[in-house]
Design a protein around this motif. Structure first.
Motif, PDB file in Angstrom:
ATOM      1  N   PHE A 841      31.557  26.407  47.327  1.00  0.00           N
ATOM      2  CA  PHE A 841      31.230  27.804  47.040  1.00  0.00           C
ATOM      3  C   PHE A 841      32.025  28.801  47.890  1.00  0.00           C
ATOM      4  CE2 PHE A 841      28.515  31.598  47.628  1.00  0.00           C
ATOM      5  CZ  PHE A 841      28.533  32.040  46.306  1.00  0.00           C
ATOM      6  N   PRO A 842      32.297  28.513  49.180  1.00  0.00           N
ATOM      7  CA  PRO A 842      33.087  29.472  49.978  1.00  0.00           C
ATOM      8  C   PRO A 842      34.425  29.829  49.326  1.00  0.00           C
ATOM      9  CG  PRO A 842      32.102  27.830  51.406  1.00  0.00           C
ATOM     10  CD  PRO A 842      31.812  27.396  50.004  1.00  0.00           C
ATOM     11  N   ALA A 843      34.977  28.904  48.545  1.00  0.00           N
ATOM     12  CA  ALA A 843      36.254  29.186  47.867  1.00  0.00           C
ATOM     13  C   ALA A 843      36.082  30.289  46.826  1.00  0.00           C
ATOM     14  CB  ALA A 843      36.790  27.919  47.221  1.00  0.00           C
ATOM     15  N   LEU A 844      34.900  30.345  46.188  1.00  0.00           N
ATOM     16  CA  LEU A 844      34.651  31.385  45.183  1.00  0.00           C
ATOM     17  C   LEU A 844      34.482  32.756  45.845  1.00  0.00           C
ATOM     18  CD1 LEU A 844      32.192  29.669  42.652  1.00  0.00           C
ATOM     19  CD2 LEU A 844      34.616  30.148  42.340  1.00  0.00           C
ATOM     20  N   ILE A 845      33.869  32.770  47.022  1.00  0.00           N
ATOM     21  CA  ILE A 845      33.661  34.039  47.731  1.00  0.00           C
ATOM     22  C   ILE A 845      35.011  34.671  48.096  1.00  0.00           C
ATOM     23  CG2 ILE A 845      32.805  35.023  49.913  1.00  0.00           C
ATOM     24  CD1 ILE A 845      30.394  33.263  49.688  1.00  0.00           C
ATOM     25  N   ARG A 846      36.014  33.831  48.331  1.00  0.00           N
ATOM     26  CA  ARG A 846      37.335  34.338  48.738  1.00  0.00           C
ATOM     27  C   ARG A 846      38.124  34.922  47.570  1.00  0.00           C
ATOM     28  NH1 ARG A 846      38.708  28.830  51.934  1.00  0.00           N
ATOM     29  NH2 ARG A 846      36.982  28.917  53.414  1.00  0.00           N
ATOM     30  N   LEU A 847      37.614  34.757  46.340  1.00  0.00           N
ATOM     31  CA  LEU A 847      38.324  35.292  45.178  1.00  0.00           C
ATOM     32  C   LEU A 847      38.322  36.819  45.204  1.00  0.00           C
ATOM     33  CD1 LEU A 847      36.884  33.053  42.300  1.00  0.00           C
ATOM     34  CD2 LEU A 847      39.107  32.817  43.389  1.00  0.00           C
ATOM     35  N   SER A 848      39.329  37.433  44.601  1.00  0.00           N
ATOM     36  CA  SER A 848      39.331  38.894  44.456  1.00  0.00           C
ATOM     37  C   SER A 848      38.250  39.290  43.454  1.00  0.00           C
ATOM     38  CB  SER A 848      40.696  39.366  43.955  1.00  0.00           C
ATOM     39  OG  SER A 848      40.898  38.901  42.623  1.00  0.00           O
ATOM     40  N   SER A 849      37.876  40.591  43.450  1.00  0.00           N
ATOM     41  CA  SER A 849      36.817  41.030  42.520  1.00  0.00           C
ATOM     42  C   SER A 849      37.244  40.823  41.070  1.00  0.00           C
ATOM     43  CB  SER A 849      36.471  42.504  42.778  1.00  0.00           C
ATOM     44  OG  SER A 849      37.636  43.310  42.635  1.00  0.00           O
ATOM     45  N   GLU A 850      38.565  40.980  40.787  1.00  0.00           N
ATOM     46  CA  GLU A 850      39.047  40.755  39.411  1.00  0.00           C
ATOM     47  C   GLU A 850      38.896  39.284  39.023  1.00  0.00           C
ATOM     48  OE1 GLU A 850      40.813  42.309  41.733  1.00  0.00           O
ATOM     49  OE2 GLU A 850      40.723  44.390  41.003  1.00  0.00           O
ATOM     50  N   GLN A 851      39.233  38.391  39.960  1.00  0.00           N
ATOM     51  CA  GLN A 851      39.099  36.945  39.669  1.00  0.00           C
ATOM     52  C   GLN A 851      37.631  36.561  39.504  1.00  0.00           C
ATOM     53  OE1 GLN A 851      41.398  35.569  43.120  1.00  0.00           O
ATOM     54  NE2 GLN A 851      42.816  34.528  41.714  1.00  0.00           N
ATOM     55  N   LEU A 852      36.756  37.133  40.368  1.00  0.00           N
ATOM     56  CA  LEU A 852      35.330  36.819  40.258  1.00  0.00           C
ATOM     57  C   LEU A 852      34.771  37.317  38.922  1.00  0.00           C
ATOM     58  CD1 LEU A 852      32.824  35.586  41.519  1.00  0.00           C
ATOM     59  CD2 LEU A 852      32.342  37.786  42.597  1.00  0.00           C
ATOM     60  N   LYS A 853      35.247  38.496  38.498  1.00  0.00           N
ATOM     61  CA  LYS A 853      34.807  39.012  37.197  1.00  0.00           C
ATOM     62  C   LYS A 853      35.234  38.064  36.079  1.00  0.00           C
ATOM     63  CE  LYS A 853      34.643  43.084  34.236  1.00  0.00           C
ATOM     64  NZ  LYS A 853      34.621  42.279  33.017  1.00  0.00           N
ATOM     65  N   LEU A 854      36.440  37.525  36.194  1.00  0.00           N
ATOM     66  CA  LEU A 854      36.902  36.542  35.201  1.00  0.00           C
ATOM     67  C   LEU A 854      35.974  35.324  35.169  1.00  0.00           C
ATOM     68  CD1 LEU A 854      40.803  36.172  35.269  1.00  0.00           C
ATOM     69  CD2 LEU A 854      39.340  36.642  33.307  1.00  0.00           C
ATOM     70  N   VAL A 855      35.591  34.854  36.367  1.00  0.00           N
ATOM     71  CA  VAL A 855      34.673  33.706  36.453  1.00  0.00           C
ATOM     72  C   VAL A 855      33.351  34.045  35.778  1.00  0.00           C
ATOM     73  CG1 VAL A 855      33.330  32.253  38.019  1.00  0.00           C
ATOM     74  CG2 VAL A 855      35.718  32.760  38.541  1.00  0.00           C
ATOM     75  N   MET A 856      32.760  35.203  36.113  1.00  0.00           N
ATOM     76  CA  MET A 856      31.463  35.574  35.544  1.00  0.00           C
ATOM     77  C   MET A 856      31.564  35.776  34.028  1.00  0.00           C
ATOM     78  SD  MET A 856      29.420  35.295  37.966  1.00  0.00           S
ATOM     79  CE  MET A 856      27.989  35.803  37.016  1.00  0.00           C
ATOM     80  N   ASP A 857      32.649  36.406  33.569  1.00  0.00           N
ATOM     81  CA  ASP A 857      32.837  36.581  32.113  1.00  0.00           C
ATOM     82  C   ASP A 857      32.925  35.227  31.417  1.00  0.00           C
ATOM     83  OD1 ASP A 857      32.785  39.276  32.406  1.00  0.00           O
ATOM     84  OD2 ASP A 857      34.954  39.587  32.229  1.00  0.00           O
ATOM     85  N   SER A 858      33.610  34.287  32.063  1.00  0.00           N
ATOM     86  CA  SER A 858      33.754  32.963  31.441  1.00  0.00           C
ATOM     87  C   SER A 858      32.413  32.229  31.397  1.00  0.00           C
ATOM     88  CB  SER A 858      34.800  32.127  32.180  1.00  0.00           C
ATOM     89  OG  SER A 858      34.344  31.774  33.466  1.00  0.00           O
ATOM     90  N   ILE A 859      31.578  32.440  32.429  1.00  0.00           N
ATOM     91  CA  ILE A 859      30.246  31.810  32.435  1.00  0.00           C
ATOM     92  C   ILE A 859      29.394  32.391  31.304  1.00  0.00           C
ATOM     93  CG2 ILE A 859      28.075  31.614  33.723  1.00  0.00           C
ATOM     94  CD1 ILE A 859      29.771  31.503  36.289  1.00  0.00           C
ATOM     95  N   ILE A 860      29.416  33.717  31.167  1.00  0.00           N
ATOM     96  CA  ILE A 860      28.648  34.366  30.087  1.00  0.00           C
ATOM     97  C   ILE A 860      29.169  33.890  28.735  1.00  0.00           C
ATOM     98  CG2 ILE A 860      28.237  36.596  28.940  1.00  0.00           C
ATOM     99  CD1 ILE A 860      28.190  37.814  31.834  1.00  0.00           C
ATOM    100  N   TRP A 861      30.471  33.793  28.614  1.00  0.00           N
ATOM    101  CA  TRP A 861      31.072  33.292  27.370  1.00  0.00           C
ATOM    102  C   TRP A 861      30.590  31.867  27.094  1.00  0.00           C
ATOM    103  CZ3 TRP A 861      34.047  29.315  25.761  1.00  0.00           C
ATOM    104  CH2 TRP A 861      34.651  29.456  24.521  1.00  0.00           C
ATOM    105  N   ALA A 862      30.458  31.051  28.162  1.00  0.00           N
ATOM    106  CA  ALA A 862      30.030  29.641  27.990  1.00  0.00           C
ATOM    107  C   ALA A 862      28.610  29.564  27.452  1.00  0.00           C
ATOM    108  CB  ALA A 862      30.128  28.902  29.324  1.00  0.00           C
ATOM    109  N   PHE A 863      27.658  30.328  28.067  1.00  0.00           N
ATOM    110  CA  PHE A 863      26.273  30.141  27.588  1.00  0.00           C
ATOM    111  C   PHE A 863      26.002  30.867  26.279  1.00  0.00           C
ATOM    112  CE2 PHE A 863      25.227  33.493  30.945  1.00  0.00           C
ATOM    113  CZ  PHE A 863      24.766  34.485  30.081  1.00  0.00           C
ATOM    114  N   ARG A 864      26.947  31.697  25.829  1.00  0.00           N
ATOM    115  CA  ARG A 864      26.842  32.254  24.483  1.00  0.00           C
ATOM    116  C   ARG A 864      27.261  31.240  23.422  1.00  0.00           C
ATOM    117  NH1 ARG A 864      30.189  37.785  24.742  1.00  0.00           N
ATOM    118  NH2 ARG A 864      28.721  39.161  25.800  1.00  0.00           N
ATOM    119  N   HIS A 865      27.956  30.201  23.870  1.00  0.00           N
ATOM    120  CA  HIS A 865      28.524  29.227  22.930  1.00  0.00           C
ATOM    121  C   HIS A 865      27.412  28.500  22.180  1.00  0.00           C
ATOM    122  CE1 HIS A 865      31.407  26.370  21.348  1.00  0.00           C
ATOM    123  NE2 HIS A 865      32.377  27.004  21.964  1.00  0.00           N
TER     124      HIS A 865
END
Length: 1053
Positions: A841-865
């Protein structure tokens, strides 16, 4: 522009124009009828007509005021299609908006529908002519009743009874309405009730029709009406009078069966016995014992099923009971699958009830207090008398089960429709379900009387051996029955029984001539021995004989025999592996050493996939060897052939790299890798010496083949990926990744293994994935690195940025264009993300806000599947993220950015009916959010202070109000009070998961989105708990779970 008038609902609709529009949509009606419609759309082309009509009708259906035109349309039109369109509009209003309508509008519509039904059904001619229309009106009336009756329409039943007295046709339609009402309100889930369809429309109504309609209605009522109406009235007597009349026999029997299935304690036992006695006398008059029972199919179901103990009360009743059981056994021999299924369900429930009475008495006996022992002895005496009563029918039932045993899944050899013995190409699920029930029934029967079971099976086997009863089917069913009772006998009895069975089967194989005959006997030997690992572990000579026999069968080229021999060998080795690495009495070396010496000859006739299975089996043996030096030597000898071939290929490649491009060489490389994967799966950590030997050369081959694939796709476009050579090259890449993943996954958690194998893979595998074209990227790369992170956890923290850089952006671009492309990449990508979120998890905290937004968008996209596995992986990943961020220093920052988005998206999938399998995880996410917001952990406001003028006292109050607004907008059919009550309930029950979950379930049904759907997924967790309880029950009964299905390691020392 005539058709534009239809959209104006401020005045009475032009029904003729509506008729023309509906006719155009259905492609019906006269040319004149369609002319006004064609004038508007300006084209006579039928396809355009239909599309334009479809748009108009859809707009009308969605217009909230359209229903006010329904009475006008029904009164004015003669078109049945237009009437149905109007009723469809009305049905939607009744289902979703009825309670929101003013009282006078509800009463007006209710009275109008009732009057039309009475008018049409009072005259026989109009009733027959308009039957489809009347049926639809009946359905509409019942939909209204579901809202109005009994609270707001108390007089409905008296009104209906009064109307039924005025004419026979009204009476018949009243019966139909009552039947519909019973099914909808009292017994909605019982699909079989709707099988009684209206008889042909042109047939004139007569007394028989009316009685049949009455019996069908009674059948629908019997499951819920008060018992007094059944047993304290002449109803049963009247019913039994109808039984001997052929025209009413089946319906009468259905009604009697419904009565027999009721639970009524001891109060009505006398009436039940009387009913059964009269029924059996009538049945014997209708069907004497010498009758052809195929014709008696419908009459042979389970009359005595639910209340059989009542019939044991006197000798006269016992005689009738035994006669009934005799009938049912005879019917069970009828060669008709549907007949047999009905009988089998009954036998299963009867035998279970008999077995449980004895099992429950035996189980707690050791823990009984002394004062209860006398009581238990008395009960035991009663049970012995009862067992004696059923001894004869149960013995006949054992014979029936042995004769008709269904084929188990493990048997691959079958007889086709031409009488030839062939390999099975497709599993028959119906047969597998039937086998499961028959096996369970036979296990209960065996536990009730082991001696009789053994005696019957050995007697039938001796008839096979002497030729008296020899047929393929007889031998098959007998051996399937013998295999199915594995584990039900005591060890001593099982040993004695199996010695005779295996000896006789081996003798039968020796003396029987003919290729097909030998194939049938071989399949049965393999099935039986595969079911009894406990016996084989206890008898080395039998085990060795059986394994050598399997080696013989591996040279038998009859379809299916070799496959079954390899499958059985693997199954036996997994349960008896220690036996093969010990030096047994009278032997010079362990069996595994002897096997490795003759290995080339043993596998000479096997296909590649069979050789892989064989290697996996031997790998299991080697894994059981405790001495590391011997283990390494055995592995070297096992891999000698594939390693020799591998060295030869790599040597040639060093001289000329183009040698690796030959299709036959590619196939050979693939075969060697598959063999290695199978051995790695069974050896785990002990495979280290072998994989070290080939690892670097394997990566070089991987890199070269990857470049070949990229070049082919770059030159040939997307179609190049479908050519046979590219498919073959990709198979080698996938197998390489699978081999590494299998080894790392099975190897024990030793950090030096990870350090040895992960760094060399970074460029050949990860770099290759990033550089490749989308069509050439292997999804197995994602699952390999997910496995590595799950295995080595925090040790991989420094490597996560490299992994992220190589796979994240390029994979997201592949999978977010739509929900269909690259299905394998989707699931594996989210599995990799979840592994990172869980262990690094510490690796995710080091992501930029744009990268973290990409991660969160991809998670939302996944559970919409809508693909269940992807959605579940996304939800599990989201839960990991929420928990980790909650306990991190970035808690406020993260939830201020994403809390409302997550809540909104979770409510969207929770309430859309396409994502019901994710219900459990949706609930957990919502519970986490609501608990967090009330915990005080969030110290900054979740609302935007700049845009929200009103300062909320706390985040809890804000989220309550936000949720109420969100749901009110999504569910306009629910009142503000209902939504507010639901949201308050969520916050009040947040700490109690079962209560919280039930509260959400009730809301989903109340919202109407879920009320008419299959909602079993909402109860999946409870269903899983029930399955686990059932498994524990089965484990307590000897043999009910076959020994080779029990996952625990069996002691075989």
């Amino acid at each position: 522009m005539d058709a534009e008038k239809l959209r104006d609902l401020s005045q009475p609709m032009d029904v003729a124009l509506l008729d023309a529009t509906v006719a155009a949509f259905y492609g019906t009606g006269s040319k004149e009828q369609r002319l006004p419609f064609l004038d508007y759309f300006g084209s006579p082309v039928i396809k355009k007509q239909r599309t334009a009509a479809d748009h108009i009708l859809r707009d009308l259906q969605t217009n909230p005021d359209m229903w006010l035109q329904v009475v006008h349309i029904l009164s004015s039109t003669q078109s049945l299609n237009t009437k149905f369109f109007a009723l469809q509009v009305l049905e939607g209003v009744i289902k979703y908006r009825w309670n929101a309508l003013p009282v006078e509008q509800r009463d007006g519509m209710k009275n109008y529908i009732s009057e039309v039904i009475v008018k049409l059904s009072s005259d026989e001619i109009s009733f027959r002519r308009e039957r489809l229309y009347v049926n639809k009106l009946n359905i509409i009336l019942v939909q209204i009743l579901k809202h109005e009756w009994p609270a707001r329409w108390r007089s409905f039943i008296p009104d209906l009874v009064a109307a039924a007295k005025t004419s026979e046709t009204i009476c018949e339609n009243c019966m139909a309405i009552l039947k519909l009402l019973s099914e909808e309100v009292f017994d909605f889930s019982r699909g079989e009730m709707t099988q009684q369809k209206i008889k042909e429309l042109k047939q004139s109504l007569n007394r028989a029709e009316l009685i049949r309609a009455t019996l069908a209605t009674l059948h629908a009522f019997l499951s819920w009406i008060p018992l007094g109406y059944i047993f304290e009235s002449p109803l049963l007597e009247r019913l039994l009078n109808f039984f001997h009349v052929p025209a009413y026999r089946n319906l009468t029997l259905q009604c009697l069966t419904e009565v027999a299935a009721l639970s009524f304690g001891d109060f009505y036992n006398a009436e039940y016995v009387k009913m059964y006695a009269i029924f059996m006398v009538q049945l014997q008059n209708i069907l004497p014992s010498n009758t052809n029972f195929v014709e008696a199919y419908a009459n042979g179901t389970s009359e005595e099923q639910a209340h059989i103990r009542v019939l044991e009360s006197s000798q006269e009743n016992i005689n009738l009971l035994l006669v009934g059981l005799e009938y049912l056994i005879n019917i069970s021999y009828v060669d008709d699958t549907e007949v047999f299924k009905v009988c089998l369900d009954y036998w299963n429930s009867l035998v279970l009830e008999l077995f449980e009475a004895h099992h429950n008495l035996d189980t707690p006996a050791g823990n009984m207090m002394p004062m209860l022992s006398g009581m238990v002895e008395g009960l035991g005496s009663q049970l012995m008398q009862r067992r004696q009563l059923y001894a004869a029918p149960m013995s006949k039932l054992r014979q029936l089960m042995i004769c008709r045993m269904a084929k188990p899944e493990e048997v691959l050899i079958v007889e086709d429709e031409n009488g030839n013995i062939v390999r099975e190409t497709m599993k028959d699920n119906d047969v597998l379900v039937q086998y499961k029930i028959m096996r369970e029934t036979l296990i209960y029967l065996a536990n009730l009387d082991h001696e009789d079971t053994e005696k019957q099976m050995l007697r039938k086997l001796s008839k096979q051996l002497n030729g008296e009863d020899w047929t393929w089917n007889n031998l098959n069913t007998l051996c399937w029955a013998i295999g199915s009772i594995s584990g039900s006998m005591g060890e001593e009895q099982e040993n004695r029984f199996l010695v005779m069975v295996i000896r006789d089967l081996l003798n039968l194989c020796e003396v029987t001539k003919g290729k097909d005959n030998k194939a049938v006997i071989a399949s049965n030997i393999m099935y039986v021995v595969g079911q009894y690992p406990r016996f084989l572990r206890a008898h080395w000579k039998f085990l060795k004989t059986v394994v050598n026999k399997l080696f013989e069968f591996m040279h038998e080229t009859h379809p299916g025999v070799q496959d079954m021999a390899c499958d059985t060998f693997l199954k036996i080795v997994q349960k008896c592996k220690r036996k093969f690495v010990l030096v047994q009495v009278g032997e010079n070396e362990p069996f595994v050493s002897e096997l490795l010496t003759t290995l080339p000859a043993t596998i000479a006739d096997l296909e590649p996939h069979q050789i892989h299975s064989f290697y996996e089996s031997v790998g299991n043996m080697i894994q059981a060897e405790p001495d590391p030096d011997k283990r390494t030597e055995y592995l070297r000898r096992l891999m000698e052939l594939p390693n020799q071939k591998w060295a030869e290929i790599i040597g040639q490649a060093h001289q000329n790299v183009d040698f690796l491009k030959d299709p036959d060489v590619i196939r050979a490389v693939l075969n060697i890798l598959q063999t290695n994967t199978c051995v790695a799966s069974s050896l785990g950590t002990y495979f280290l010496t072998q994989i070290t030997l080939i690892f670097l050369d394997m990566l070089n081959v991987y890199r070269m083949y990857s470049e070949l694939i990229s070049t082919s796709i770059a030159q040939g476009g997307p179609y190049a990926s479908r050519t046979s050579i590219v498919k073959l090259l990709r198979s080698v890449k996938r197998e390489t990744l699978k081999l590494i993943e299998t080894f790392l996954d099975k190897a024990e958690d030793q950090p030096h293994i990870g350090k040895q194998f992960v760094p060399p893979m970074m460029d050949p595998v990860l770099g290759d994935y990033a550089r490749n074209l989308p069509d050439a990227r292997e999804s197995e790369v994602l699952s390999l690195f997910a496995t590595i992170i799950n295995k080595y956890k925090g040790a991989m923290l420094e490597d996560v940025p490299k992994i992220f850089e190589a796979v994240f952006q390029c994979t997201l671009e592949m999978i977010t264009k739509n929900f269909e492309d690259y299905p394998e990449h989707r699931l594996k990508f989210f599995s990799l993300l979840r592994a990172i979120a869980t262990h690094c998890f510490p690796a995710l905290i080091r992501l930029s806000s744009e990268q973290l937004k990409l991660v969160m968008d991809s998670i939302i996209w996944a559970f919409r599947h809508t693909e269940r596995n992807i959605a579940e992986t996304g939800l599990n990943l989201l839960l990991e993220m929420l928990k980790n961020f909650q306990s991190s220093e970035f808690c406020n920052q993260f939830f201020r950015t994403y809390f409302l988005t997550i809540e909104q998206e979770i409510f969207a999938v929770l309430t859309d009916t396409f994502h019901k399998p994710g219900f459990k995880l949706h609930v957990l996410v919502l519970q986490h959010l609501f608990c967090l917001v009330e915990s005080g952990r969030l110290t900054e406001p979740l609302w935007d202070v700049a845009t929200v003028p009103y300062p909320y006292p706390n985040n809890g109050m804000f989220i309550q109000e936000y949720t109420i607004k969100l749901l009110s907008t999504s569910f306009p059919n629910m009142t503000a009070a209902e939504v507010t009550q639901f949201v308050k309930g969520l916050f009040e029950s947040r700490a109690d998961l079962p209560l919280f979950k039930n509260h959400i379930r009730d809301f989903l049904v109340q919202s109407k989105e879920f009320s008419a759907q299959d909602n079993k997924d909402l109860y999946a967790e409870e269903a899983a708990a029930q399955r686990e309880r059932e498994r524990q029950r089965m484990l307590s009964i000897p043999g009910l779970i076959a020994p080779n299905e029990i996952q625990d390691e069996m002691v075989d020392s």
